[in-house]
Design a protein around this motif. Structure first.
Motif, short mmCIF file in Angstrom:
data_model
loop_
_atom_site.label_atom_id
_atom_site.label_comp_id
_atom_site.label_asym_id
_atom_site.label_seq_id
_atom_site.Cartn_x
_atom_site.Cartn_y
_atom_site.Cartn_z
N ILE A 182 17.98 -0.55 1.91
CA ILE A 182 16.60 -0.70 1.46
C ILE A 182 16.13 0.69 1.04
CG2 ILE A 182 15.70 -0.55 3.84
CD1 ILE A 182 13.36 -2.35 2.83
N MET A 183 15.65 0.80 -0.18
CA MET A 183 15.20 2.09 -0.70
C MET A 183 13.68 2.05 -0.86
SD MET A 183 16.51 4.29 -3.99
CE MET A 183 18.01 4.71 -3.12
N PHE A 184 13.03 3.09 -0.35
CA PHE A 184 11.57 3.17 -0.37
C PHE A 184 11.14 3.88 -1.65
CE2 PHE A 184 12.93 2.91 4.02
CZ PHE A 184 12.10 1.90 4.51
N ILE A 185 10.50 3.14 -2.55
CA ILE A 185 10.09 3.70 -3.84
C ILE A 185 8.57 3.78 -3.90
CG2 ILE A 185 12.16 2.87 -4.99
CD1 ILE A 185 10.49 0.64 -6.22
N GLY A 186 8.07 4.49 -4.90
CA GLY A 186 6.63 4.75 -5.00
C GLY A 186 5.85 3.57 -5.52
N GLU A 187 4.55 3.81 -5.63
CA GLU A 187 3.62 2.75 -6.02
C GLU A 187 3.69 2.45 -7.51
OE1 GLU A 187 -0.81 1.55 -4.46
OE2 GLU A 187 -0.30 3.65 -4.67
N PHE A 195 5.92 0.91 -2.50
CA PHE A 195 4.83 1.44 -1.68
C PHE A 195 3.48 0.90 -2.14
CE2 PHE A 195 1.57 4.68 -0.77
CZ PHE A 195 1.72 4.78 0.61
N SER A 196 2.59 0.69 -1.17
CA SER A 196 1.20 0.34 -1.45
C SER A 196 0.29 1.25 -0.65
CB SER A 196 0.91 -1.12 -1.09
OG SER A 196 -0.46 -1.40 -1.25
N SER A 197 -0.72 1.81 -1.30
CA SER A 197 -1.69 2.67 -0.63
C SER A 197 -2.84 1.86 -0.04
CB SER A 197 -2.24 3.71 -1.60
OG SER A 197 -2.82 3.08 -2.73
N SER A 198 -2.81 0.54 -0.20
CA SER A 198 -3.86 -0.32 0.34
C SER A 198 -3.80 -0.38 1.86
CB SER A 198 -3.75 -1.73 -0.23
OG SER A 198 -3.91 -1.74 -1.62
N ALA A 199 -4.89 -0.83 2.46
CA ALA A 199 -4.94 -1.00 3.90
C ALA A 199 -3.95 -2.08 4.33
CB ALA A 199 -6.35 -1.38 4.34
N ASP A 200 -3.40 -1.93 5.54
CA ASP A 200 -2.39 -2.87 6.02
C ASP A 200 -2.91 -4.30 6.09
OD1 ASP A 200 0.19 -1.46 6.65
OD2 ASP A 200 -1.21 -0.16 7.71
N GLU A 201 -4.14 -4.47 6.48
CA GLU A 201 -4.70 -5.82 6.55
C GLU A 201 -4.75 -6.48 5.18
OE1 GLU A 201 -5.41 -7.80 9.02
OE2 GLU A 201 -4.70 -6.27 10.42
N GLU A 202 -4.87 -5.68 4.13
CA GLU A 202 -4.87 -6.23 2.78
C GLU A 202 -3.47 -6.59 2.33
OE1 GLU A 202 -6.73 -3.28 0.40
OE2 GLU A 202 -8.71 -3.54 1.29
N VAL A 203 -2.50 -5.75 2.68
CA VAL A 203 -1.11 -6.00 2.27
C VAL A 203 -0.52 -7.18 3.03
CG1 VAL A 203 1.21 -4.99 2.12
CG2 VAL A 203 -0.81 -3.60 1.64
N PHE A 204 -1.02 -7.43 4.24
CA PHE A 204 -0.54 -8.57 5.04
C PHE A 204 -1.16 -9.86 4.49
CE2 PHE A 204 -0.20 -10.99 9.16
CZ PHE A 204 1.18 -11.00 9.20
#
Length: 224
Positions: free
Chosen positions: A219-224, A10-19
């Protein structure tokens, strides 16, 4: 822990930054390798050191999107430059392509995403393989594909919105930390008779066939 699991961080950053492949979240991302033929044979062992179609895949997620990054080695590319990049392209699987097959938790349907080295793409909602397939479904997929000819590598970054995936399967609009969905990752490369059908989780069919949900990994969704 389930066998054949890709951990998406997981990332709490904005989607435009993660892309952006340079975002710090990608440095923490888990990595899996697509190195087997669809029938389970190990391509590297079978073809030796000259094999050039190794593929690495990593994943990150935010509240609204699921991201996949493919890094694909190659000798030559089998592409069609005439196909456009602004709309979904049925038949994209006839050329070089990477694929994500994704089944959300508590969902009987699954979704197919394809990307070519030229950034052409396909998104499909599959209720029953080859019988009930919605090619008009709009996932909102975003793609960034690049070819590095000197390095012999092409890459594809996919951003898949959660909302269209989960619409109609309950009130939730995104997964929670600890959730696990079903997933398979594929790559098709080259031309017949030497075309390769590569799978992260082999389907073990008599002829190449990726539409085998029972063979999907996780696919397992894990934390930041």
């Amino acid at each position: 822990m389930p066998i054949n699991t890709l951990f998406s961080c997981f990332s709490s950053s904005a989607d435009e930054e993660v892309f952006d492949r340079n975002h710090p979240a990608w440095k923490k991302a888990d990595k899996v390798v697509i190195s087997r033929l669809w029938n389970g044979r190990a391509a590297l062992k079978e073809k030796g050191s000259e094999w050039r179609n190794m593929t690495e895949v990593t994943s990150v997620w935010t509240r609204d999107h699921l991201y996949f990054y493919f890094c694909c080695w190659f000798d030559e590319l089998n592409v069609n430059p005439v196909w456009q990049t602004t709309e979904s392209v049925p038949g994209l699987w006839e050329k070089d392509v990477v694929e994500v097959f994704l089944r959300p938790e508590s969902c009987d349907d699954y979704f197919e995403f394809e990307v070519s080295p030229l950034g052409q793409w396909l998104d499909v909602h599959i209720r029953k393989p080859r019988v009930d397939v919605d090619y008009r479904w709009d996932s909102g997929l975003r793609v960034n594909a690049r070819i590095d000819e000197p390095a012999g590598v092409w890459t594809a970054l996919l951003a898949i919105p959660f909302a269209p995936l989960m619409d109609g399967f309950g009130e939730r609009k995104h997964p929670n930390i600890g959730d696990a969905w079903r997933l398979n990752l594929y790559r098709m490369a080259g031309e017949e008779p030497d075309r390769e059908y590569l799978a992260w989780c082999p389907t073990f069919t008599a002829v190449p066939d990726f539409h085998v949900p029972s063979a999907f990994g996780n696919i397992m969704f894990i934390g930041e």
